[in-house]
Design a protein around this motif. Sequence first.
Motif, short mmCIF file in Angstrom:
data_model
loop_
_atom_site.label_atom_id
_atom_site.label_comp_id
_atom_site.label_asym_id
_atom_site.label_seq_id
_atom_site.Cartn_x
_atom_site.Cartn_y
_atom_site.Cartn_z
N HIS A 237 37.44 42.83 36.54
CA HIS A 237 37.26 42.64 37.98
C HIS A 237 36.77 41.22 38.23
CE1 HIS A 237 32.99 43.05 37.05
NE2 HIS A 237 33.28 44.17 36.40
N LEU A 238 36.75 40.83 39.48
CA LEU A 238 36.20 39.53 39.84
C LEU A 238 34.70 39.48 39.51
CD1 LEU A 238 37.79 38.75 43.34
CD2 LEU A 238 38.69 38.25 41.06
N VAL B 188 44.78 39.46 41.12
CA VAL B 188 44.11 38.74 42.19
C VAL B 188 45.07 37.69 42.72
CG1 VAL B 188 42.96 37.22 40.49
CG2 VAL B 188 42.12 37.33 42.86
N TYR C 153 43.07 46.66 41.74
CA TYR C 153 42.55 47.12 40.46
C TYR C 153 43.27 48.38 40.00
CZ TYR C 153 38.68 43.94 41.53
OH TYR C 153 37.93 42.84 41.83
N GLU D 78 42.99 38.57 47.65
CA GLU D 78 43.28 40.01 47.58
C GLU D 78 43.21 40.44 46.12
OE1 GLU D 78 47.01 41.20 49.57
OE2 GLU D 78 47.14 39.11 50.19
N THR D 79 42.65 41.62 45.89
CA THR D 79 42.63 42.18 44.54
C THR D 79 43.24 43.57 44.54
OG1 THR D 79 40.39 43.04 44.92
CG2 THR D 79 40.58 40.89 43.82
N TYR E 56 44.03 44.16 36.45
CA TYR E 56 44.02 43.96 37.89
C TYR E 56 44.81 42.72 38.26
CZ TYR E 56 40.22 40.41 37.54
OH TYR E 56 39.46 39.30 37.26
N THR F 180 30.92 37.33 44.97
CA THR F 180 31.31 38.18 46.09
C THR F 180 30.17 38.36 47.08
OG1 THR F 180 30.69 40.26 44.99
CG2 THR F 180 32.92 39.43 44.60
N GLN G 179 47.99 33.29 41.61
CA GLN G 179 47.96 34.72 41.29
C GLN G 179 47.68 34.87 39.80
OE1 GLN G 179 50.93 37.82 42.82
NE2 GLN G 179 51.72 37.44 40.76
N THR H 45 46.92 37.98 36.65
CA THR H 45 46.96 39.40 36.28
C THR H 45 46.26 39.56 34.93
OG1 THR H 45 49.18 39.03 35.32
CG2 THR H 45 49.08 39.90 37.56
N ILE I 254 37.47 34.78 37.87
CA ILE I 254 38.31 35.79 37.22
C ILE I 254 37.66 36.21 35.91
CG2 ILE I 254 40.60 36.30 36.32
CD1 ILE I 254 41.63 33.98 38.13
#
Length: 455
Positions: A334-335, A422, A413, A410-411, A420, A340, A187, A189, A330
Amino acid sequence: MKTTKRLLQTGAVALSLLATSVMAAVSADQASKLGSTLTPVGAEKAANADGSIPAWTGGLPKNAGTVDAKGFLSDPFAGEKPLFTITAQNADQYKDKLTPGQLAMLKRYPETYKLPVYTSHRTSTLPAEVLAATQYNATHTKLVEGGNGLEDFKSANPFPIPQNGLEAVWNHITRYRGGSVRRLVTQATPQPNGSYSLVYFQDEFVFSDKLKGYDASKPSNVLFYFKQRVTAPARLAGNVLLVHETLDQVKEPRLAWLYNAGQRRVRRAPQVSYDGPGTAADGLRTSDNLDMYNGAPDRYDWKLVGKQELYIPYNSYKMDDPKIKYSEIIKPGHLNPDMTRYELHRVWRVTATLKSGERHIYAKRDMFIDEDTWQAVEIDHYDGRGQLWRVAEAHNQFYYNNQVPWYTAETLYDLQSGRYLVLGLKNEEKQAYDFGYSASESDFTPAALRQSGVR
């Protein structure tokens, strides 16, 4: 789309039944559509009008790709290129197939956030015994206790032909996730500038009917058992969360305990529910944000809005590639969009509005649930002022070798802070998901927490 229209007409009538204590299952005639016009889990089997969403033909076979020594899957669609990319500059052209949250993210990060759209593949299926249980549930399972519990329920997917929003959400809560699994995940942040530290978890997750020695003649109110141990960083290592997730959490609230490695004490943890703080999440998620949404649904009124076609994260095998480092995924805000994959799929839209007199930091949740897996894939969260606050997005994949649809990551935002969260990345870990993990009820007792927390 005629099937969808009939379902929604039926659902409008059924919404009036929410005040009753017991809600009826669908008729045998309705259930007979499962496996014919509908897939075995209740999705529309046919393609959409222009074929951009293909017909469901059974999902990926178990041998759709290779599995490496750590259990990571090869990407069956590795050779595909994006059909097009949605950006802030062309978003208006696609807005009817985007959520408010996706549009807000494009506006918030106009130079970096984008959605690469690929050919759609309906990859999901479930083991035969789970599909048989779904068929049984269709004509037997009922909502009880005002919709806060299930009666006569087996395994997964209690309402493959949902009559209201609450039934659709129960499908997400109880959906099939392999029966049992042990996993190593991380995880992060990130700060707005992209800096982050990782928290490492070892999760053990077992549905009650998969426990060693389970007696089907003595069903309990426990849906599943969950144990989460923090393995790093050192300041958190050894802390353990234990949850007994109940089917009816109003009649018998979720049971949770925390083991603090520093104090070597086990304590009850009633705060692990609703909008209690998520584990090591720096205030960026609530307890019921885990798994996109979890827990008792009693604080909200649930409305089944209908079905629509959306560009959603799907078949996210590239993001799970063990050759890719976390630092490549990361990024600030955002990712990394290059990691994606989005596809056009049909989703159920369910809106949750906080009941009068109830408390939660989210006054409204706008949920989008994939028709083929019953997984929530997009959730927009609104604050008490009615402003869009947090945007949750799940990047899923079908673990074809075990016939399990689940998340890659899972994200969540935060549009206001620019930060955010993840959760779920495992690229750099020593193994992928271990499905079929064997455990007994004694492994999920408060007394077992001390041993689990040994550093």
